[in-house]
Design a protein around this motif. Structure first.
Motif, mmCIF file in Angstrom:
data_model
loop_
_atom_site.group_PDB
_atom_site.id
_atom_site.type_symbol
_atom_site.label_atom_id
_atom_site.label_comp_id
_atom_site.label_asym_id
_atom_site.label_seq_id
_atom_site.Cartn_x
_atom_site.Cartn_y
_atom_site.Cartn_z
ATOM 1 N N LYS A 195 38.470 32.867 34.272
ATOM 2 C CA LYS A 195 37.107 33.356 34.477
ATOM 3 C C LYS A 195 36.604 33.086 35.888
ATOM 4 N N ASN A 196 36.950 31.934 36.442
ATOM 5 C CA ASN A 196 36.463 31.573 37.778
ATOM 6 C C ASN A 196 36.960 32.555 38.834
ATOM 7 N N GLU A 197 38.267 32.847 38.815
ATOM 8 C CA GLU A 197 38.829 33.754 39.814
ATOM 9 C C GLU A 197 38.437 35.207 39.539
ATOM 10 N N LEU A 198 38.558 35.625 38.282
ATOM 11 C CA LEU A 198 38.249 37.019 37.946
ATOM 12 C C LEU A 198 36.764 37.316 38.106
ATOM 13 N N GLY A 199 35.933 36.297 37.916
ATOM 14 C CA GLY A 199 34.497 36.489 38.098
ATOM 15 C C GLY A 199 34.110 36.796 39.532
ATOM 16 N N GLN A 200 35.026 36.525 40.461
ATOM 17 C CA GLN A 200 34.781 36.834 41.874
ATOM 18 C C GLN A 200 35.266 38.234 42.247
ATOM 19 N N LEU A 201 35.705 38.989 41.237
ATOM 20 C CA LEU A 201 36.251 40.327 41.488
ATOM 21 C C LEU A 201 35.386 41.429 40.889
#
Length: 356
Positions: free
Chosen positions: A203-209
């Protein structure tokens, strides 16, 4: 920079200075460089500053003339200068701002824009590659035992192998609004989904996309946060069948079928979870209008709020509201007629009827 720096072609350096000072009709001696001397500086001798040096390193002519052997000596030079700067506060060398490492296209790159070559999914260092990788000859030289300190130093400066994770963090996320095109749209998401399945990203990485562009069912590219799942994804609320001819905002199913002969139910659920973390919508939601001021009824109507809503009289019939803030609507409400909705507002379920 010392005139003994063997990775610099003195004639080229001289010509670069002349080209920068054409308006001043500057003339230079054939060998115009001397060792630094404070007394001579006070007499008016010019200094070839680091700003000039960096500009020269970035020039096409310098990159064209700079050889692999010269680049090896350049790396050694900056390593020695960096060691000096670590030992004394008198010398300030911002190595991160100096392009000194040759890539696969024989261009000098900043350390933050280059990777060590490694076999990863997709292109990893060919001359036609969009990303920059350490020149193969330089890389082999760095891997020699006697140069291990140089490689460790470069790693300390942030140069890593271009694994899919480092590529995501270093390239895709910082450039999420512009990275995707029609050529890499499917392949990029496939790589990210593999990382997601392995638990490497979440969620942390994908939330930045949320601004990473995805393909619609019609082949257009839009930011992930603007999407809804197409009906093939089996979302909680299938909307495509009602709105596909009105808005091109439904996620292409090609991401799922591009390299799979069949689509398992469990895998489809993972795809939905993956895209949801990127901001793709599965249901209707409240859209809040964050105006920077209280708006009048006329302004609300200009934003396509129906007069039936914003010009309603008070319960006693004596007044009509003429100023609003915190307005919210349900997504796609403008495309509905004669529908009843149940909406939870501040913990209270409200039944709304849309007659238009």
């Amino acid at each position: 920079m010392s005139k003994q720096s063997s990775f610099i072609n003195i004639r080229f350096m001289r010509q670069f200075i002349i080209s920068k000072c054409l308006e001043n009709n500057l003339t230079l001696a054939e060998d115009p460089f001397i060792d630094d001397d404070h007394n001579l500086t006070e007499l008016g001798v010019h200094i070839f500053s680091w700003d000039f040096c960096i500009e020269m390193f970035k020039s096409k002519k310098f990159n064209k003339s700079h050889s692999i052997e010269q680049n090896k000596r350049m790396i050694e030079y900056f390593y020695s200068k960096w060691l000096e700067s670590e030992r004394t506060t008198d010398m300030k060398l911002n190595i991160e701002q100096i392009p000194f490492l040759m890539d696969q296209n024989n261009r000098l790159q900043l350390t933050k824009y280059i990777y060590f070559p490694v076999e990863t999914i997709g292109n990893s260092g060919g001359t036609g590659c969009k990303e920059s990788f350490v020149n193969e000859n330089i890389f082999h030289w760095l891997n020699e035992y006697q140069n291990s300190k140089l490689k460790e130093w470069l790693q300390m400066l942030g140069i890593t192998e271009r694994t899919d994770l480092t590529f995501l963090l270093k390239t895709i996320i910082p450039n999420s609004t512009t990275y995707i095109n029609r050529e890499n749209a499917i392949a990029t998401i496939e790589k990210l989904f593999v990382l997601f399945q392995k638990g490497i990203i979440g969620k942390n990485e994908l939330g930045q996309l949320k601004t990473l562009k995805l393909l619609t069912t019609r082949g257009a590219l839009r930011p992930a946060e603007k999407f809804y799942f197409s009906d093939k994804f089996n979302p909680q609320l299938p909307l495509e069948v009602y709105l596909e001819t009105i808005q091109d905002i439904f996620l292409s199913f090609d991401y799922v079928t591009s390299n799979l002969s069949c689509v398992e139910k469990e895998n489809l659920s993972e795809w939905r979870r993956f895209f949801s973390m990127m901001g793709v919508h599965e249901n209707l939601y409240l859209i809040k209008f964050d105006f920077d001021h209280i708006i009048t009824s006329d302004e609300a109507i200009q934003y396509e709020f129906s007069p039936d809503y914003v010009l309603r009289p008070s319960p006693n019939g004596r007044r009509i509201a003429n100023a609003y803030s915190g307005l919210k609507i349900i997504s796609f409400l403008q495309h509905t007629t004669g529908k009843t909705f149940c909406v939870k507002v501040n913990g209270i379920f409200c039944v709304l009827y849309h007659s238009r």
